[in-house]
Design a protein around this motif. Structure first.
Motif, PDB file in Angstrom:
ATOM      1  N   ASN A  62       0.788  -1.054  -0.175  1.00 50.50           N
ATOM      2  CA  ASN A  62       0.047  -0.049  -0.060  1.00 50.50           C
ATOM      3  C   ASN A  62       0.999   1.088   0.201  1.00 50.50           C
ATOM      4  O   ASN A  62       1.969   1.242   0.537  1.00 50.50           O
ATOM      5  N   HIS A  64       0.671   5.346   1.256  1.00 47.97           N
ATOM      6  CA  HIS A  64       0.119   6.197   2.161  1.00 47.97           C
ATOM      7  C   HIS A  64       1.068   7.491   1.941  1.00 47.97           C
ATOM      8  O   HIS A  64       2.089   7.638   2.290  1.00 47.97           O
ATOM      9  N   THR A  66       1.191  11.695   3.094  1.00 52.62           N
ATOM     10  CA  THR A  66       0.742  13.063   3.564  1.00 52.62           C
ATOM     11  C   THR A  66       1.332  14.171   2.915  1.00 52.62           C
ATOM     12  O   THR A  66       1.590  15.201   3.568  1.00 52.62           O
ATOM     13  N   THR A  81      -3.737   5.941  -0.671  1.00 55.32           N
ATOM     14  CA  THR A  81      -4.334   6.724   0.290  1.00 55.32           C
ATOM     15  C   THR A  81      -3.546   8.341   0.348  1.00 55.32           C
ATOM     16  O   THR A  81      -2.523   8.117   0.663  1.00 55.32           O
ATOM     17  N   GLU A 292       5.421   4.777   2.755  1.00 57.17           N
ATOM     18  CA  GLU A 292       4.805   5.893   3.571  1.00 57.17           C
ATOM     19  C   GLU A 292       5.736   7.281   3.067  1.00 57.17           C
ATOM     20  O   GLU A 292       6.950   7.117   3.156  1.00 57.17           O
TER      21      GLU A 292
END
Length: 487
Positions: A62, A64, A66, A81, A292
Motif C-alpha cells: 500500500n 500512504h 501525507t 491513500t 509511507e
C-alpha cells in the motif's frame, strides 16, 4: 508538491534550470528506456495495458502519502491513500510523463481527499465514497475503471525478487573502505571495471555518511548490493553524476527509512517497506512492501541506463537453498535439477553478509539430469545473525555464487565478555583459547578491528562509546560472537 494548475514563475525557472543541469537525455525519453533492468517485461502486461513498462515507482504493498508526489509513472498493487494533494506525472526534476499512457495504476482501493492533476491515464479498481478523482488537462489522459491486474502484480513481484537475488550473487569487483569519524562515516567505493563495477556495502546505522566513488570508468555501470536487513538513513550525501548508470540492490532489506536524503540511483528493494521523510529517490524504484511518504518525499522521474549484467552460467541448476535451526546447529539444504561438469560446493558463512569464511565443502554429482539433494550441518553458528551462500565450482575452476540465505539464532554464547558495559579493559572467556585464530571488534557500521587478546584481556580504551560485537574466529573457520557496550 506540484500541481498542473500552479506552474508559477518559480517553478518555470526550476524547470529551465533542471533541463540544462540534468542533461538532454532526460528530456528525450519522456517514458524512459524500455530495455533497462527495472522495466516491467512485456509478458507481465495485463489486457489493454498502454505503455512500455518503464515506471518511475512500483509499489507492491500500500502507499500512504501525507506529502510528496511521483513525477513519473506510478503503479500500486495495494491501496493508495492521500489525505492531501498528490500529483503524478508532472516532472520538474527529470522527464515529464507521456500524455496518454497508463501512468497511474491502483490495483487496490483509491482514497483521496483532494482533487489533483495527473498526466496520463489513471487506472483504478475501487474508490472510497467521497474521494475526488484526479483531473487531466486537455489531451493528457483520462480515468479508467474499475479494472484489476492492468499489470500482473503477483508474478511481477516474483520477477523482481529473482532479479534481486541474481544481482546479489554477482561476484564483487570493487572495494569499500569505511572511515569512521564518530557520528559521520566517509565511505570510499573503488572500482576500475570497464563493464559493471559491483560493490558489497553495509550502510552504517545511527550515523550520517557520505559515499564517494573512485576510479569508475566513464562508460561502466555500478551495482551496489546493500547487505543490511534494516536500512536507516538520516542525512548524508552521495554523488549525482553517476545516477543514470547506478543501481542500489537491497536483497535482504525488510525496512528502509530515508530521511532528508537524495538517493541518486535506481532502487530495487523487492521485500522491503519504505518510509520516505523528506528527500527523494532519483531513479526507478521497485518497493516490495508498503510505502509511507511524508514531509515532501518524492519519486523523481530520472531515467536509468542500467542493464542487467551478463553473468557466468551456473555450473548447476539450483532449484532450492534453505537454512534451518537444529538445536545449537544449523542445517543447510539445497537441490539441483541439472549438473554439467560440476565439481563441488563450498559453503561460506558470514555474520555481516560482507566478510565470508569457508566452513565446509560438499562434492557435487558432476553430471546429472535428475533432482539431487544436498545437506550440510554447521556445528558452530554464531549467536545472532548468520548468513550463508554456496560457491558452486566447475571442474575447470569457473564458479558462481548462490543467493544468500540467513537465519537469526538465540544461542548460549561460546564466548562471554565482562564487565559489560566496559570502560576500558574487558576479559574474554571461551572454552579453548588454543583453537582461536583471530579476535575482532566490529562496530555498528560493520568496520572490523583485529585485536590482541593476551591472557584473555581486551583493551577497548581507545574505542568510542557505543555497541560493538566481539568476535572470535576458530582455526576451523567457526565464529563465535557476543555484544558489548563500551562506555
Amino acid at each position: 508538491m506540484k500541481t498542473f494548475f500552479r506552474l508559477n514563475y518559480v517553478r518555470l525557472a526550476s524547470l529551465i534550470l533542471a533541463s540544462f543541469s540534468l542533461g538532454l537525455q532526460n528530456q528525450i525519453y519522456a517514458q524512459c528506456n524500455s530495455t533497462v533492468a527495472l522495466t516491467v517485461p512485456g509478458n507481465y502486461f495485463g489486457s489493454g495495458f498502454n505503455g512500455n513498462g518503464n515506471f518511475n515507482a512500483i509499489v507492491f504493498g500500500n502507499l500512504h502519502a501525507t506529502g510528496g508526489d511521483t513525477e513519473g509513472r506510478l503503479a500500486v498493487a495495494g491501496d493508495f491513500t492521500a489525505p492531501s494533494s498528490y500529483s503524478v506525472g508532472h516532472g520538474s526534476i527529470g522527464a515529464p510523463a507521456p500524455d496518454n499512457t497508463d501512468n497511474f495504476i491502483v490495483n487496490g482501493n483509491f482514497n483521496n481527499a483532494n482533487n489533483y492533476s495527473i498526466v496520463g491515464n489513471f487506472i483504478y479498481n475501487t474508490v472510497t465514497a467521497g474521494s475526488q478523482y484526479p483531473t487531466h488537462a486537455s489531451g493528457q489522459g483520462t480515468n479508467i475503471g474499475p479494472i484489476t491486474n492492468r499489470l500482473a502484480f503477483g508474478t511481477l513481484k516474483t520477477n523482481y525478487v529473482n532479479l534481486s537475488t541474481t544481482l546479489a550473487a554477482i561476484t564483487t569487483t570493487g572495494t569499500v573502505v569505511y572511515n569512521d569519524y564518530g557520528n559521520y562515516v566517509d565511505i570510499q567505493l573503488n572500482g576500475t571495471t570497464a563493464s559493471t563495477n559491483v560493490f558489497s556495502l553495509t550502510l552504517p546505522t545511527g550515523k550520517t555518511f557520505g559515499l564517494t566513488f573512485n576510479s569508475i570508468p566513464p562508460n561502466s555501470q555500478i551495482l551496489v548490493n546493500v547487505t543490511n536487513k534494516i536500512v536507516d538513513i538520516n542525512g548524508g550525501s552521495m554523488p549525482d553524476d553517476l545516477r543514470t548508470r547506478m543501481l542500489f540492490n537491497f536483497p535482504l532489506a525488510t525496512n528502509i527509512s530515508l530521511a532528508s536524503y537524495a538517493l541518486q540511483a535506481a532502487v530495487l528493494a523487492p521485500s522491503a517497506d519504505l518510509s520516505g521523510n523528506g528527500g527523494s529517490i532519483n531513479g526507478q524504484a521497485i518497493i516490495g512492501g508498503n510505502v509511507e511518504q511524508t514531509n515532501g518525499f518524492e519519486f523523481h522521474n530520472l531515467c536509468s541506463s542500467f542493464i542487467t549484467p551478463t553473468t557466468t552460467p551456473l555450473p548447476v541448476t539450483l532449484t532450492s537453498f534453505s537454512v534451518q535451526k537444529e538445536g545449537i546447529q544449523t542445517s543447510l539444504n539445497w537441490a539441483t535439477t541439472a549438473e554439467t561438469n560440476s565439481d563441488r560446493f563450498e559453503i561460506q558463512h558470514s555474520v555481516d553478509a560482507k566478510n565470508w569464511n569457508l566452513i565446509g565443502t560438499v562434492i557435487a554429482k558432476g553430471e546429472s539430469t535428475v533432482l539431487s539433494n544436498y545437506q550440510f550441518t554447521h556445528s558452530n553458528p554464531a549467536n545472532g545473525e548468520n548468513y550463508y551462500r554456496l560457491k558452486m565450482i566447475d571442474r575447470d575452476a569457473t564458479f558462481a555464487y548462490s543467493r544468500v540465505v540467513e537465519i537469526s539464532l538465540d544461542l548460549p554464547s561460546a564466548v562471554s565478555v565482562y564487565p559489560n558495559p566496559v570502560v576500558s579493559q574487558a576479559t574474554i572467556e571461551t572454552q579453548d583459547w588454543t583453537k582461536v585464530k583471530e579476535v575482532s571488534v566490529i562496530n555498528t557500521a560493520g568496520k572490523r578491528f583485529s585485536m590482541s587478546a593476551a591472557s584473555g584481556k581486551l583493551d577497548l580504551s581507545n574505542f568510542s562509546s557505543g555497541i560493538y560485537i566481539i568476535q572470535l574466529k576458530q582455526l576451523n573457520g567457526a565464529v563465535s560472537s557476543t555484544k558489548i557496550v563500551k562506555q
